[in-house]
Design a protein around this motif. Structure first.
Motif, PDB file in Angstrom:
ATOM      1  N   GLY A 164       0.807  -1.400   0.037  1.00 13.10           N
ATOM      2  CA  GLY A 164       0.139   0.245   0.370  1.00 13.10           C
ATOM      3  C   GLY A 164       0.699   1.795  -0.016  1.00 13.10           C
ATOM      4  N   ARG A 165       0.357   2.404   0.741  1.00 14.11           N
ATOM      5  CA  ARG A 165       1.537   4.032   0.368  1.00 14.11           C
ATOM      6  C   ARG A 165       2.000   3.550   1.487  1.00 14.11           C
ATOM      7  N   GLY A 166       2.002   2.694   2.272  1.00 14.21           N
ATOM      8  CA  GLY A 166       3.222   2.407   3.020  1.00 14.21           C
ATOM      9  C   GLY A 166       4.441   2.471   2.490  1.00 14.21           C
ATOM     10  N   ALA A 194      -2.346  -4.926  -4.493  1.00 13.20           N
ATOM     11  CA  ALA A 194      -2.132  -3.312  -4.294  1.00 13.20           C
ATOM     12  C   ALA A 194      -3.046  -3.164  -3.345  1.00 13.20           C
ATOM     13  N   SER A 195      -2.465  -1.955  -3.122  1.00 11.90           N
ATOM     14  CA  SER A 195      -4.451  -1.549  -2.521  1.00 11.90           C
ATOM     15  C   SER A 195      -4.625  -0.272  -3.140  1.00 11.90           C
ATOM     16  N   ARG A 196      -6.033   0.941  -3.142  1.00  7.70           N
ATOM     17  CA  ARG A 196      -6.106   1.281  -3.947  1.00  7.70           C
ATOM     18  C   ARG A 196      -4.978   2.756  -3.977  1.00  7.70           C
ATOM     19  N   ALA A 197      -4.316   3.658  -3.020  1.00 12.74           N
ATOM     20  CA  ALA A 197      -3.562   4.789  -2.589  1.00 12.74           C
ATOM     21  C   ALA A 197      -2.564   3.539  -3.923  1.00 12.74           C
ATOM     22  N   PHE A 209      -4.079  -4.900 -10.621  1.00 11.65           N
ATOM     23  CA  PHE A 209      -3.584  -5.404  -9.203  1.00 11.65           C
ATOM     24  C   PHE A 209      -4.240  -5.348  -7.862  1.00 11.65           C
ATOM     25  N   GLN A 210      -5.364  -4.064  -8.517  1.00 12.75           N
ATOM     26  CA  GLN A 210      -5.785  -3.585  -7.173  1.00 12.75           C
ATOM     27  C   GLN A 210      -6.984  -4.869  -6.592  1.00 12.75           C
ATOM     28  N   VAL A 211      -6.851  -5.021  -4.920  1.00 14.26           N
ATOM     29  CA  VAL A 211      -7.174  -5.438  -4.696  1.00 14.26           C
ATOM     30  C   VAL A 211      -8.690  -5.055  -3.309  1.00 14.26           C
ATOM     31  N   GLY A 212     -10.281  -5.247  -3.705  1.00 12.01           N
ATOM     32  CA  GLY A 212     -11.121  -4.061  -3.179  1.00 12.01           C
ATOM     33  C   GLY A 212     -11.964  -3.781  -3.827  1.00 12.01           C
ATOM     34  N   GLN A 213     -12.912  -3.227  -2.747  1.00 13.53           N
ATOM     35  CA  GLN A 213     -14.138  -3.094  -3.459  1.00 13.53           C
ATOM     36  C   GLN A 213     -14.165  -2.322  -4.817  1.00 13.53           C
ATOM     37  N   THR A 214     -13.245  -2.071  -5.207  1.00 11.40           N
ATOM     38  CA  THR A 214     -13.660  -1.082  -7.094  1.00 11.40           C
ATOM     39  C   THR A 214     -12.298  -1.744  -7.662  1.00 11.40           C
ATOM     40  N   GLY A 215     -11.412  -3.519  -6.644  1.00 13.37           N
ATOM     41  CA  GLY A 215     -10.957  -3.932  -7.858  1.00 13.37           C
ATOM     42  C   GLY A 215     -11.152  -5.404  -7.705  1.00 13.37           C
ATOM     43  N   ASN A 252       1.137  -5.602   3.709  1.00 13.88           N
ATOM     44  CA  ASN A 252       1.792  -4.749   3.791  1.00 13.88           C
ATOM     45  C   ASN A 252       2.303  -2.903   3.685  1.00 13.88           C
ATOM     46  N   GLY A 253       2.261  -2.340   4.666  1.00 14.01           N
ATOM     47  CA  GLY A 253       1.694  -0.710   4.669  1.00 14.01           C
ATOM     48  C   GLY A 253       0.444  -0.669   3.673  1.00 14.01           C
ATOM     49  N   ILE A 254      -0.220  -1.169   4.488  1.00 13.02           N
ATOM     50  CA  ILE A 254      -1.796  -1.150   4.501  1.00 13.02           C
ATOM     51  C   ILE A 254      -2.663  -0.973   5.372  1.00 13.02           C
ATOM     52  N   SER A 255      -3.705   0.358   6.074  1.00 14.05           N
ATOM     53  CA  SER A 255      -4.019   0.835   7.150  1.00 14.05           C
ATOM     54  C   SER A 255      -5.729  -0.468   6.969  1.00 14.05           C
ATOM     55  N   GLY A 256      -5.831  -0.631   5.679  1.00 13.07           N
ATOM     56  CA  GLY A 256      -7.067  -2.270   5.962  1.00 13.07           C
ATOM     57  C   GLY A 256      -8.261  -0.667   6.049  1.00 13.07           C
ATOM     58  N   ILE A 283     -11.994  -0.198   5.074  1.00 14.06           N
ATOM     59  CA  ILE A 283     -13.534  -0.783   4.685  1.00 14.06           C
ATOM     60  C   ILE A 283     -13.345  -1.669   3.207  1.00 14.06           C
ATOM     61  N   GLN A 284     -12.601  -0.682   2.288  1.00 13.09           N
ATOM     62  CA  GLN A 284     -12.772  -0.384   0.540  1.00 13.09           C
ATOM     63  C   GLN A 284     -12.224  -1.280   0.293  1.00 13.09           C
ATOM     64  N   HIS A 285     -10.499  -1.525   1.175  1.00 12.94           N
ATOM     65  CA  HIS A 285      -9.661  -3.206   0.761  1.00 12.94           C
ATOM     66  C   HIS A 285     -10.160  -3.649   1.194  1.00 12.94           C
ATOM     67  N   ARG A 286     -10.652  -4.020   2.567  1.00 14.50           N
ATOM     68  CA  ARG A 286     -10.725  -4.845   3.632  1.00 14.50           C
ATOM     69  C   ARG A 286     -12.195  -6.214   1.866  1.00 14.50           C
ATOM     70  N   VAL A 313       2.160  -6.464   8.008  1.00 18.38           N
ATOM     71  CA  VAL A 313       3.332  -5.592   8.517  1.00 18.38           C
ATOM     72  C   VAL A 313       2.721  -3.926   8.383  1.00 18.38           C
ATOM     73  N   ASN A 314       2.824  -3.119   9.366  1.00 23.16           N
ATOM     74  CA  ASN A 314       1.872  -2.467   9.574  1.00 23.16           C
ATOM     75  C   ASN A 314       3.375  -1.269  10.310  1.00 23.16           C
ATOM     76  N   LYS A 315       3.396   0.252  10.288  1.00 17.56           N
ATOM     77  CA  LYS A 315       3.866   0.751  11.173  1.00 17.56           C
ATOM     78  C   LYS A 315       3.487   1.149  12.557  1.00 17.56           C
ATOM     79  N   GLY A 330       5.904  -2.908  12.012  1.00 14.96           N
ATOM     80  CA  GLY A 330       7.595  -2.473  12.139  1.00 14.96           C
ATOM     81  C   GLY A 330       7.497  -1.858  10.344  1.00 14.96           C
ATOM     82  N   ASP A 331       8.639  -1.585  10.141  1.00 12.76           N
ATOM     83  CA  ASP A 331       8.649  -1.107   8.550  1.00 12.76           C
ATOM     84  C   ASP A 331       8.628  -1.966   7.942  1.00 12.76           C
ATOM     85  N   LEU A 332       7.891  -2.009   7.195  1.00  9.61           N
ATOM     86  CA  LEU A 332       8.381  -3.247   6.114  1.00  9.61           C
ATOM     87  C   LEU A 332       9.964  -3.519   5.283  1.00  9.61           C
ATOM     88  N   LYS A 333      10.184  -2.077   5.726  1.00 12.52           N
ATOM     89  CA  LYS A 333      11.871  -1.926   4.640  1.00 12.52           C
ATOM     90  C   LYS A 333      12.910  -2.937   5.136  1.00 12.52           C
TER      91      LYS A 333
HETATM   92  P1  FAD Z   1      -3.527   4.534   3.573  1.00 11.80           P
HETATM   93  O1  FAD Z   1      -4.516   4.133   4.510  1.00 11.80           O
HETATM   94  O2  FAD Z   1      -2.525   5.819   3.902  1.00 11.80           O
HETATM   95  O3  FAD Z   1      -2.492   3.130   4.860  1.00 11.80           O
HETATM   96  C1  FAD Z   1      -0.735   3.713   4.809  1.00 11.80           C
HETATM   97  C2  FAD Z   1      -0.242   2.191   5.820  1.00 11.80           C
HETATM   98  O4  FAD Z   1       0.854   2.363   6.236  1.00 11.80           O
HETATM   99  C3  FAD Z   1      -0.621   3.311   7.036  1.00 11.80           C
HETATM  100  O5  FAD Z   1      -1.168   2.274   8.107  1.00 11.80           O
HETATM  101  C4  FAD Z   1       0.539   2.992   7.749  1.00 11.80           C
HETATM  102  O6  FAD Z   1       1.286   3.213   8.834  1.00 11.80           O
HETATM  103  C5  FAD Z   1       1.369   1.728   6.742  1.00 11.80           C
HETATM  104  N1  FAD Z   1       2.430   3.129   6.255  1.00 11.80           N
HETATM  105  C6  FAD Z   1       3.457   3.620   6.141  1.00 11.80           C
HETATM  106  N2  FAD Z   1       4.893   3.043   6.185  1.00 11.80           N
HETATM  107  C7  FAD Z   1       5.289   2.489   6.890  1.00 11.80           C
HETATM  108  C8  FAD Z   1       6.278   1.563   6.534  1.00 11.80           C
HETATM  109  N3  FAD Z   1       7.545   1.505   6.067  1.00 11.80           N
HETATM  110  N4  FAD Z   1       6.066   0.457   7.171  1.00 11.80           N
HETATM  111  C9  FAD Z   1       5.003  -0.060   7.584  1.00 11.80           C
HETATM  112  N5  FAD Z   1       3.629   0.364   7.159  1.00 11.80           N
HETATM  113  C10 FAD Z   1       3.963   2.015   6.484  1.00 11.80           C
HETATM  114  N6  FAD Z   1      -8.614   0.771  -1.693  1.00 11.80           N
HETATM  115  C11 FAD Z   1      -8.406  -0.554  -1.844  1.00 11.80           C
HETATM  116  O7  FAD Z   1      -7.128  -0.867  -1.513  1.00 11.80           O
HETATM  117  N7  FAD Z   1      -8.405  -0.616  -3.043  1.00 11.80           N
HETATM  118  C12 FAD Z   1     -10.104  -0.897  -3.125  1.00 11.80           C
HETATM  119  O8  FAD Z   1     -10.898  -1.494  -3.545  1.00 11.80           O
HETATM  120  C13 FAD Z   1     -11.380   0.555  -3.058  1.00 11.80           C
HETATM  121  N8  FAD Z   1     -12.203   0.974  -3.575  1.00 11.80           N
HETATM  122  C14 FAD Z   1     -12.023   2.312  -2.826  1.00 11.80           C
HETATM  123  C15 FAD Z   1     -13.784   2.393  -3.295  1.00 11.80           C
HETATM  124  C16 FAD Z   1     -14.092   3.597  -2.875  1.00 11.80           C
HETATM  125  C17 FAD Z   1     -15.508   3.703  -3.018  1.00 11.80           C
HETATM  126  C18 FAD Z   1     -13.463   4.359  -2.560  1.00 11.80           C
HETATM  127  C19 FAD Z   1     -14.393   5.910  -1.699  1.00 11.80           C
HETATM  128  C20 FAD Z   1     -11.777   4.752  -1.671  1.00 11.80           C
HETATM  129  C21 FAD Z   1     -12.031   3.069  -1.773  1.00 11.80           C
HETATM  130  N9  FAD Z   1     -10.572   2.719  -1.780  1.00 11.80           N
HETATM  131  C22 FAD Z   1     -10.382   1.072  -1.846  1.00 11.80           C
HETATM  132  C23 FAD Z   1      -9.611   3.299  -0.855  1.00 11.80           C
HETATM  133  C24 FAD Z   1      -9.176   3.263   0.177  1.00 11.80           C
HETATM  134  O9  FAD Z   1     -10.575   4.431   1.072  1.00 11.80           O
HETATM  135  C25 FAD Z   1      -8.030   3.762   1.284  1.00 11.80           C
HETATM  136  O10 FAD Z   1      -7.945   4.930   0.643  1.00 11.80           O
HETATM  137  C26 FAD Z   1      -7.100   3.096  -0.006  1.00 11.80           C
HETATM  138  O11 FAD Z   1      -7.243   1.490   0.215  1.00 11.80           O
HETATM  139  C27 FAD Z   1      -5.559   3.265   1.546  1.00 11.80           C
HETATM  140  O12 FAD Z   1      -4.913   2.528   1.037  1.00 11.80           O
HETATM  141  P2  FAD Z   1      -3.235   2.487   1.973  1.00 11.80           P
HETATM  142  O13 FAD Z   1      -4.135   1.586   3.581  1.00 11.80           O
HETATM  143  O14 FAD Z   1      -2.219   2.113   0.758  1.00 11.80           O
HETATM  144  O15 FAD Z   1      -2.381   3.766   2.369  1.00 11.80           O
END
Ligand code: FAD
Length: 314
Positions: A205-207, A228-231, A242-248, A259-263, A265-268, A280-282, A298-301
């Motif tokens: 994910g964004r992490g 991958a997460s949507r972010a 490769f997007q996993v989730g509601q719109t993937g 890894n580095g995915i906050s969790g 609801i749309q990803h879940r 794995v999340n810091k 912890g840090d995924l890196k």
């Molecule tokens: P973030 O929420 O920003 O989380 C990043 C996480 O990484 C944080 O928890 C942080 O602590 C951690 N992190 C940062 N650096 C590190 C590091 N070095 N090591 C370990 N951890 C680290 N999302 C999807 O994934 N799939 C979908 O299909 C989807 N569909 C959507 C549909 C709609 C209509 C909407 C409104 C949203 C949708 N989303 C979807 C987006 C969703 O709401 C979240 O914004 C998205 O899942 C966040 O992605 P993320 O967890 O990678 O990023």
């Protein structure tokens, strides 16, 4: 038992796992008949998963044109066979074919079902909506239920069917030949398993900060698919396919590692039915930890290279 038509999704005769899931569901509500568009020998895996009959439609028109000829032929089969239901994999092509078949046969259509059952003689479907927060049950009230079922809604179970092949020839109208395929190119293979079919999925994910190398190396050490997460996708770090989730994509592997995915609801919504979930999340407060079987703060890196090395040394 009533016949249930299953539209076979395959690539050059390699039948996809979601099709085998449909055959398993079809067996629970009636007698499965596979509808196979393609030439050569019919894949044995269809009978091995319970297809009693296999309608084979072997004509270049089905590969030369877009989906309209397939829809026209399937609609003709539906009219002739009057099955209890038609099951189609819920994907881009499946949904388009299903919609055309429903229209042509004046039937109702249901998309994104996660379960199909028979209740008092009526085919009923279950859909998971609003990112898995609500479950609805729906029935088709007109014609033959045309149901698109989401991949990973069940596990395919082997069961021998007769697999009697019946060759079917349909005169396709000129109207259905309105859009021809001019060229197609195979998407470059990652060498990894298909995301929706993999037993293990390792997602980033964004992490990741845009660098998926640790995620990919860890995935490769396990023979896993990468998600991958949507972010991550919206940032242009990984392709949308490769997007996993509601719109993937919806995945339901034996093991899912986030890894580095906050969790969110749309990803879940796309991974919460995975058998074992690891994150794995810091941030120890990250919502993904509410869902996991095992969590690493912890840090995924740092964590992923160690995990990859640990697996490689086994
Ligand atoms: P973030 O929420 O920003 O989380 C990043 C996480 O990484 C944080 O928890 C942080 O602590 C951690 N992190 C940062 N650096 C590190 C590091 N070095 N090591 C370990 N951890 C680290 N999302 C999807 O994934 N799939 C979908 O299909 C989807 N569909 C959507 C549909 C709609 C209509 C909407 C409104 C949203 C949708 N989303 C979807 C987006 C969703 O709401 C979240 O914004 C998205 O899942 C966040 O992605 P993320 O967890 O990678 O990023």
């Amino acid at each position: 038992m009533s016949e249930v038509l299953v539209l076979v999704d395959h690539v050059d005769g390699a039948v996809t796992k979601p099709t085998l899931e449909l055959l398993t569901i079809a067996r629970s509500i009636g007698e499965p008949s596979a509808v196979y568009f393609g030439g050569g020998e019919v894949p044995s895996v269809l009978a091995e998963h319970g297809a009693e009959k296999i309608y084979q439609l072997d004509d270049a028109v089905y590969s030369d044109y877009l989906v309209a000829p397939k829809a026209e032929a399937l609609a003709k089969l539906v009219t002739d066979a009057s099955p209890a239901a038609v099951l189609v994999v819920s994907g881009g092509e499946g949904k388009e074919i299903a919609a055309r078949v429903a229209l042509k046969t004046e039937s109702g259509m249901i998309t994104d079902a996660v379960d199909v059952a028979v209740d008092g003689g009526t085919v009923t479907t279950t859909q998971s909506v609003f990112a898995g927060n609500f479950t609805t049950r729906s029935v088709v009230t007109k014609g033959v239920p045309v149901v698109c079922v989401k991949p990973n809604s069940t596990s395919p179970e082997a069961a021998f069917g007769a697999g009697t092949v019946e060759s079917v020839s349909v005169d396709i109208s000129d109207a259905a030949k309105g859009a021809r395929i001019v060229s197609s190119s195979e998407k470059a293979s990652t060498g990894r398993p298909e995301l929706t079919e993999a037993a293990i999925v390792v997602s980033g994910g964004r992490g990741t900060g845009g660098d998926f190398s640790e995620v990919e190396a860890f995935a490769d050490s396990l023979g896993a698919a990468v998600g991958a997460s949507r972010a991550a996708v919206d940032s242009g770090w990984y392709p949308h396919s490769f997007q996993v989730g509601q719109t993937g994509k919806t995945v339901s592997p034996q093991l899912y590692v986030a890894n580095g995915i906050s969790g969110a609801i749309q990803h879940r919504a796309g991974m919460q039915t995975s058998k074992t979930i690891v994150a794995v999340n810091k941030d120890e407060e990250a919502p993904i930890f509410e869902l996991v079987d095992f969590g690493v703060v912890g840090d995924l890196k740092t964590v992923l290279p160690q995990a990859t090395e640990g697996i490689a040394s086994r």
